[in-house]
Design an enzyme around this catalytic site. Structure first.
Site, mmCIF file in Angstrom:
data_model
loop_
_atom_site.group_PDB
_atom_site.id
_atom_site.type_symbol
_atom_site.label_atom_id
_atom_site.label_comp_id
_atom_site.label_asym_id
_atom_site.label_seq_id
_atom_site.Cartn_x
_atom_site.Cartn_y
_atom_site.Cartn_z
ATOM 1 N N ASP A 45 4.571 6.806 -2.483
ATOM 2 C CA ASP A 45 3.866 5.538 -2.681
ATOM 3 C C ASP A 45 2.582 5.467 -1.869
ATOM 4 O OD1 ASP A 45 5.737 4.482 -4.361
ATOM 5 O OD2 ASP A 45 6.826 3.418 -2.791
ATOM 6 N N LYS A 66 0.151 2.078 -5.996
ATOM 7 C CA LYS A 66 -0.754 1.121 -6.619
ATOM 8 C C LYS A 66 -2.123 1.355 -6.031
ATOM 9 C CE LYS A 66 2.857 -2.349 -6.659
ATOM 10 N NZ LYS A 66 3.231 -3.670 -6.186
ATOM 11 N N MET A 181 4.073 -8.650 2.548
ATOM 12 C CA MET A 181 3.246 -8.963 1.375
ATOM 13 C C MET A 181 2.790 -10.418 1.373
ATOM 14 S SD MET A 181 5.367 -6.797 -1.485
ATOM 15 C CE MET A 181 7.006 -7.085 -0.794
HETATM 16 N N1 SAH Z 1 9.754 -0.814 2.272
HETATM 17 C C1 SAH Z 1 8.663 -1.225 3.139
HETATM 18 C C2 SAH Z 1 8.015 -2.501 2.645
HETATM 19 C C3 SAH Z 1 7.367 -2.357 1.282
HETATM 20 S S1 SAH Z 1 6.580 -3.824 0.756
HETATM 21 C C4 SAH Z 1 9.182 -1.372 4.570
HETATM 22 O O1 SAH Z 1 10.394 -1.342 4.787
HETATM 23 O O2 SAH Z 1 8.368 -1.484 5.478
HETATM 24 C C5 SAH Z 1 4.920 -3.558 1.274
HETATM 25 C C6 SAH Z 1 4.594 -4.463 2.435
HETATM 26 O O3 SAH Z 1 5.149 -3.937 3.634
HETATM 27 C C7 SAH Z 1 3.132 -4.599 2.731
HETATM 28 O O4 SAH Z 1 2.517 -5.534 1.868
HETATM 29 C C8 SAH Z 1 3.184 -5.104 4.153
HETATM 30 O O5 SAH Z 1 3.567 -6.451 4.193
HETATM 31 C C9 SAH Z 1 4.330 -4.291 4.711
HETATM 32 N N2 SAH Z 1 3.882 -3.063 5.379
HETATM 33 C C10 SAH Z 1 4.271 -1.813 5.103
HETATM 34 N N3 SAH Z 1 3.705 -0.930 5.948
HETATM 35 C C11 SAH Z 1 2.932 -1.662 6.786
HETATM 36 C C12 SAH Z 1 2.096 -1.347 7.891
HETATM 37 N N4 SAH Z 1 1.922 -0.091 8.331
HETATM 38 N N5 SAH Z 1 1.473 -2.360 8.530
HETATM 39 C C13 SAH Z 1 1.639 -3.627 8.126
HETATM 40 N N6 SAH Z 1 2.396 -3.981 7.095
HETATM 41 C C14 SAH Z 1 3.049 -3.021 6.431
#
Ligand code: SAH
Length: 278
Positions: A45, A66, A181
């Site tokens: 992803d 995306k 998000m």
């Molecule tokens: N499965 C992922 C989340 C996926 S949804 C997890 O467990 O972290 C995607 C969202 O995750 C982004 O929109 C943001 O809100 C958050 N996110 C993921 N990586 C991030 C990062 N390095 N810094 C800040 N937010 C992050």
């Protein structure tokens, strides 16, 4: 080299759904590393840091993310692609940001694979909502602050602020709210929380690209969060934390300390706790 242990084998025809952590490659798990070593094909992803893929030089890379906020691959296509790769006898690693089962549609992909009779293994990852805050110096729980934490998404299937959520209930019952998000709809969401009785002055932290070199955090409050995000020019991905836990950052911003800055307040909650009492 992995420490000696009976590491599982990624067999032909299997799909491992694996979390890659929030960004910093050091936050991969050893199971993830073991998977990277064995994969023939990696479907990854947007949030998976490219540096991590370099640990699997032998693997074919398929991007399934995306771009520019627009889904360029639909979820069903991705899931069926995984089915096809497994049926072709490949050793498939499905690598997802953070933890695959936390707001990442990993559950849906796993369901499709199981429905098609594809054997799977789930490799949990370190989720951004916990590690991102930790890298910003915010403990997601602390005895003096919260005995619970609520993880929410600021985005529903239709791309709107989630209407299925009982925001008033969340406002009443959640000591600390950690939002994934949330950037797009934070103005609307913060207004709902305030309307439901949440203090407009409640501290809020917004951390972008957490755990990576360009990590940024702003501290603001519920009333001003949307405006301050705009003023600071912050872009997703971001974790938004709402609650008193944010105040602890004044003492625990360890990355600032590493740069030579002194803690702003050693006792931000005003508890004057003696150096340590068990
Ligand atoms: N499965 C992922 C989340 C996926 S949804 C997890 O467990 O972290 C995607 C969202 O995750 C982004 O929109 C943001 O809100 C958050 N996110 C993921 N990586 C991030 C990062 N390095 N810094 C800040 N937010 C992050």
């Amino acid at each position: 080299m992995l420490p000696s242990h009976d590491w599982p084998t990624l067999d032909a025809g299997w799909v491992w759904l694996c979390g890659a952590g929030p960004g910093d490659p050091g936050l991969l798990t050893l199971h993830a590393l073991n998977a990277l070593r064995q994969a023939e094909v990696i479907v990854y992803d947007a949030l998976v840091h490219e540096g991590i893929l370099d640990w699997a030089p032998q693997a074919e890379r398929i991007y399934a993310g995306k771009r520019g906020g627009k889904p360029s691959h639909n979820q069903r296509d991705i899931s069926l692609r995984l089915v096809d790769l497994a049926r072709a006898g490949r050793r498939v690693l499905r690598l997802k940001g953070g933890d695959p089962f936390v707001f990442g549609r990993g559950g849906e992909e796993a369901q499709t694979l199981v429905q098609h009779g594809i054997p799977i293994r789930i490799v949990p990852g370190i989720t951004a909502g916990i590690a991102g805050l930790a890298y910003a110096g915010i403990p997601v729980t602390h005895r003096d602050v919260n005995q619970s934490v609520t993880f929410v998404t600021g985005h529903d299937r239709a791309g709107l602020a989630p209407t299925a959520l009982d925001w008033a209930g969340i406002a009443r019952g959640s000591q600390v709210i950690v939002m994934y998000m949330g950037m797009k709809h934070i103005g609307e969401i913060s207004a709902r929380l305030i309307a439901a009785g949440r203090d407009p002055a409640e501290p809020v932290a917004v951390t972008t690209t957490a755990t990576l070199d360009d990590q940024r955090t702003i501290e603001t409050n519920l009333k001003n969060v949307a405006q301050d995000i705009e003023n600071a020019g912050l872009e997703p991905p971001a974790i938004i934390c709402i609650g008193m836990a944010v105040a602890l950052r004044q003492a625990l911003d360890w990355q600032a300390h590493a740069r030579g800055e002194a803690p702003r307040d050693l006792d931000p909650l005003g508890l004057r706790r003696p150096a340590e009492t068990g």
